[in-house]
Write a protein that holds these residues in place. Sequence first.
Motif, mmCIF file in Angstrom:
data_model
loop_
_atom_site.group_PDB
_atom_site.id
_atom_site.type_symbol
_atom_site.label_atom_id
_atom_site.label_comp_id
_atom_site.label_asym_id
_atom_site.label_seq_id
_atom_site.Cartn_x
_atom_site.Cartn_y
_atom_site.Cartn_z
ATOM 1 N N ARG A 125 8.401 -2.257 -6.578
ATOM 2 C CA ARG A 125 8.417 -2.352 -5.135
ATOM 3 C C ARG A 125 7.416 -3.377 -4.635
ATOM 4 N NH1 ARG A 125 7.216 2.624 -5.742
ATOM 5 N NH2 ARG A 125 5.526 2.527 -4.257
ATOM 6 N N PRO A 126 7.794 -4.100 -3.595
ATOM 7 C CA PRO A 126 6.875 -5.083 -3.063
ATOM 8 C C PRO A 126 5.599 -4.425 -2.543
ATOM 9 C CG PRO A 126 8.855 -4.911 -1.711
ATOM 10 C CD PRO A 126 9.076 -4.066 -2.909
ATOM 11 N N ALA A 127 4.558 -5.203 -2.600
ATOM 12 C CA ALA A 127 3.247 -4.680 -2.243
ATOM 13 C C ALA A 127 3.232 -4.069 -0.845
ATOM 14 C CB ALA A 127 2.223 -5.796 -2.335
ATOM 15 N N ALA A 128 3.967 -4.679 0.077
ATOM 16 C CA ALA A 128 3.942 -4.199 1.463
ATOM 17 C C ALA A 128 4.451 -2.761 1.540
ATOM 18 C CB ALA A 128 4.791 -5.101 2.347
ATOM 19 N N ALA A 129 5.535 -2.499 0.822
ATOM 20 C CA ALA A 129 6.108 -1.151 0.854
ATOM 21 C C ALA A 129 5.128 -0.151 0.254
ATOM 22 C CB ALA A 129 7.419 -1.126 0.079
ATOM 23 N N ARG A 130 4.486 -0.562 -0.821
ATOM 24 C CA ARG A 130 3.556 0.348 -1.462
ATOM 25 C C ARG A 130 2.382 0.654 -0.534
ATOM 26 N NH1 ARG A 130 0.874 -1.129 -6.294
ATOM 27 N NH2 ARG A 130 1.096 -3.252 -5.622
ATOM 28 N N THR A 131 1.941 -0.378 0.146
ATOM 29 C CA THR A 131 0.769 -0.190 0.983
ATOM 30 C C THR A 131 1.058 0.794 2.102
ATOM 31 O OG1 THR A 131 0.295 -2.453 0.468
ATOM 32 C CG2 THR A 131 -1.092 -1.437 2.112
ATOM 33 N N SER A 132 2.252 0.712 2.677
ATOM 34 C CA SER A 132 2.533 1.640 3.771
ATOM 35 C C SER A 132 2.708 3.050 3.222
ATOM 36 C CB SER A 132 3.760 1.193 4.559
ATOM 37 O OG SER A 132 4.926 1.667 3.953
ATOM 38 N N LEU A 133 3.289 3.139 2.032
ATOM 39 C CA LEU A 133 3.425 4.441 1.383
ATOM 40 C C LEU A 133 2.040 5.009 1.118
ATOM 41 C CD1 LEU A 133 5.540 6.350 0.084
ATOM 42 C CD2 LEU A 133 5.020 5.237 -2.070
ATOM 43 N N GLU A 134 1.189 4.149 0.621
ATOM 44 C CA GLU A 134 -0.163 4.584 0.304
ATOM 45 C C GLU A 134 -0.891 5.054 1.561
ATOM 46 O OE1 GLU A 134 -4.123 2.910 -1.945
ATOM 47 O OE2 GLU A 134 -3.051 1.658 -0.532
ATOM 48 N N SER A 135 -0.715 4.311 2.645
ATOM 49 C CA SER A 135 -1.465 4.702 3.835
ATOM 50 C C SER A 135 -0.944 6.021 4.406
ATOM 51 C CB SER A 135 -1.435 3.594 4.888
ATOM 52 O OG SER A 135 -0.119 3.320 5.253
ATOM 53 N N GLN A 136 0.379 6.237 4.302
ATOM 54 C CA GLN A 136 0.926 7.544 4.704
ATOM 55 C C GLN A 136 0.249 8.657 3.931
ATOM 56 O OE1 GLN A 136 5.091 8.033 3.976
ATOM 57 N NE2 GLN A 136 5.604 6.199 5.124
ATOM 58 N N LEU A 137 0.163 8.428 2.622
ATOM 59 C CA LEU A 137 -0.409 9.446 1.765
ATOM 60 C C LEU A 137 -1.862 9.687 2.092
ATOM 61 C CD1 LEU A 137 1.141 8.448 -1.594
ATOM 62 C CD2 LEU A 137 1.214 10.683 -0.541
ATOM 63 N N GLU A 138 -2.552 8.585 2.323
ATOM 64 C CA GLU A 138 -3.973 8.723 2.579
ATOM 65 C C GLU A 138 -4.208 9.557 3.815
ATOM 66 O OE1 GLU A 138 -6.006 5.051 2.456
ATOM 67 O OE2 GLU A 138 -5.630 4.789 0.323
ATOM 68 N N GLU A 139 -3.387 9.317 4.839
ATOM 69 C CA GLU A 139 -3.555 10.110 6.055
ATOM 70 C C GLU A 139 -3.335 11.583 5.757
ATOM 71 O OE1 GLU A 139 -1.061 8.504 9.135
ATOM 72 O OE2 GLU A 139 -2.051 6.586 8.832
ATOM 73 N N GLN A 140 -2.358 11.828 4.900
ATOM 74 C CA GLN A 140 -1.972 13.194 4.626
ATOM 75 C C GLN A 140 -3.012 13.945 3.794
ATOM 76 O OE1 GLN A 140 1.964 12.990 3.167
ATOM 77 N NE2 GLN A 140 2.144 15.188 2.960
ATOM 78 N N PHE A 141 -3.576 13.267 2.805
ATOM 79 C CA PHE A 141 -4.337 14.009 1.811
ATOM 80 C C PHE A 141 -5.835 13.747 1.786
ATOM 81 C CE2 PHE A 141 -0.105 13.715 -0.111
ATOM 82 C CZ PHE A 141 0.136 15.058 -0.287
ATOM 83 N N ARG A 142 -6.242 12.595 2.203
ATOM 84 C CA ARG A 142 -7.572 12.236 1.764
ATOM 85 C C ARG A 142 -8.678 12.694 2.705
ATOM 86 N NH1 ARG A 142 -8.657 5.936 3.168
ATOM 87 N NH2 ARG A 142 -8.603 6.185 5.409
ATOM 88 N N PRO A 143 -9.784 13.187 2.153
ATOM 89 C CA PRO A 143 -10.995 13.203 2.936
ATOM 90 C C PRO A 143 -11.612 11.825 2.720
ATOM 91 C CG PRO A 143 -11.242 14.532 0.942
ATOM 92 C CD PRO A 143 -9.959 13.751 0.832
ATOM 93 N N GLU A 144 -11.610 11.019 3.721
ATOM 94 C CA GLU A 144 -12.081 9.631 3.609
ATOM 95 C C GLU A 144 -11.326 8.888 2.507
ATOM 96 O OE1 GLU A 144 -14.616 8.306 5.652
ATOM 97 O OE2 GLU A 144 -14.578 10.164 6.796
ATOM 98 N N ASN A 145 -12.051 8.437 1.485
ATOM 99 C CA ASN A 145 -11.400 7.564 0.506
ATOM 100 C C ASN A 145 -11.076 8.259 -0.806
ATOM 101 O OD1 ASN A 145 -13.997 7.999 -0.006
ATOM 102 N ND2 ASN A 145 -14.617 5.862 -0.226
#
Length: 409
Positions: free
Chosen positions: A64-84
């Motif tokens: 997958r192109p980097a752009a798609a991964r990055t948005s997927l990653e940011s979705q996940l980060e919002e969902q799961f992460r305490p900070e980083n």
Amino acid sequence: MASRPWTRYTQALEPRSCRHHHDRHGSIPSAVDAMKRGAFDYITKPFDNDELQLVIRTRAADVRPAAARTSLESQLEEQFRPENMIGHSAAMAAVFRMIDRVGPLDTAVLILGESGTGKELVARAIHRGRGATAAPFVAVNCGAIPLTLIESTFFGHEKGAFTDARIMRRGAFEQADGGTLFLDEVGELSPAAQAGLLRALQEGEIRRIGSEQPLHVDVRVIAATNRDLHQEVEAGRFRKDLYWRLNVVGIHLPPLRERPEDIPLLIDHLLARHARRMGVQPPALSPGALSLMIGYSWPGNVRELDNALEHALAMTAGTTIGSAELPARVGTPAGRLAGGRDGPPAADSPATTLPEAVARAQIAVEARLIRQALNDTGGNRTLAAELLGVSRKTLFNKMVQLRIDDAPG
Ligand SMILES: Nc1ncnc2c1ncn2[C@@H]1O[C@H](COP(=O)(O)OP(=O)(O)OP(=O)(O)O)[C@@H](O)[C@H]1O
Ligand SMILES: [Mg+2]
């Protein structure tokens, strides 16, 4: 896929070896060779356009192109992460809940975990949970201080308190006043240092060396160690009373090999971080490389994964990290826990426990079946979920977890 040059996939699908063996119409040996050289897939001649499109669509999902991964990653980060902090294994979810719970309190926390599992990251997250953004976070590496300097490091000294004390020094306790004192590698403290530390914690007061004046300090203590501290207590090397004072709440960070489902996410996160630092686009990862990384035992945990990705990034000239770009140890049978796509299960390896082997096998099977189902349904998630006998939501969650993305369109 408009953002990607079409030629990239055509190149990938037409490996050098196929050109060499044109007359053989894609024999099995040449296909194997092509995959080894980094081709994503192969099709045998003669082929029709539908077949070609299908292969391109499925394979495009793997890279997958980097752009798609990055948005997927940011979705996940919002969902799961305490900070980083990244992770969505059940074990890490439990860790995150603990961070949430103890963050706002001033309870002492003991963080246990192997080297590189993220102990310092957790300590900082707990510190931030207290909300006082300006409050100090003072980290002391207890294993790195010379014996003679321990007391002065913790408690400070007055000017002239001893020969080298040319100026007054505030110790870690004083510096951390109103905030957090992070005692890293606390298991390394000498008996004398343990006694001094215990006294300070019990009294909530310290004295600089060379001073009679007690100083009240309000410090929250978070300690960490990669030793089995309970065993150190049993062996008489660590004071029991200090152990219980530090271990009001214990957080155990699981090693990476016990939560392989976090590996794809961590890869995305850490790769993006390195790429950002280097000012380049984060490269994709070939399915082979991903499979090797999921199958590796990561004795150095997230720190080692981070290091391997930095290595791979430095070795990669193109836009995809292949198996060849990974550090050699990641691909060797000795480092593997269970079979990836290209190795027999190392079931007899002493590093493999049954739960580890089962977790890995499950990931491999799930990923393969989901890819297959998406493939068979032309990327239709509703149909694919039906085929697999799970809800659409479950399928989506699994896809996110396993970093499977269906090609858009
Ligand atoms: N869950 C995670 N999400 C994102 N990054 C992580 C995570 N866990 C660890 N890391 C990264 O891995 C590296 C090691 O983490 P950290 O220094 O907190 O580990 P540690 O347990 O203190 O290791 P050591 O025992 O070697 O000091 C850091 O670069 C950190 O950012
Ligand atoms: Mg550390």
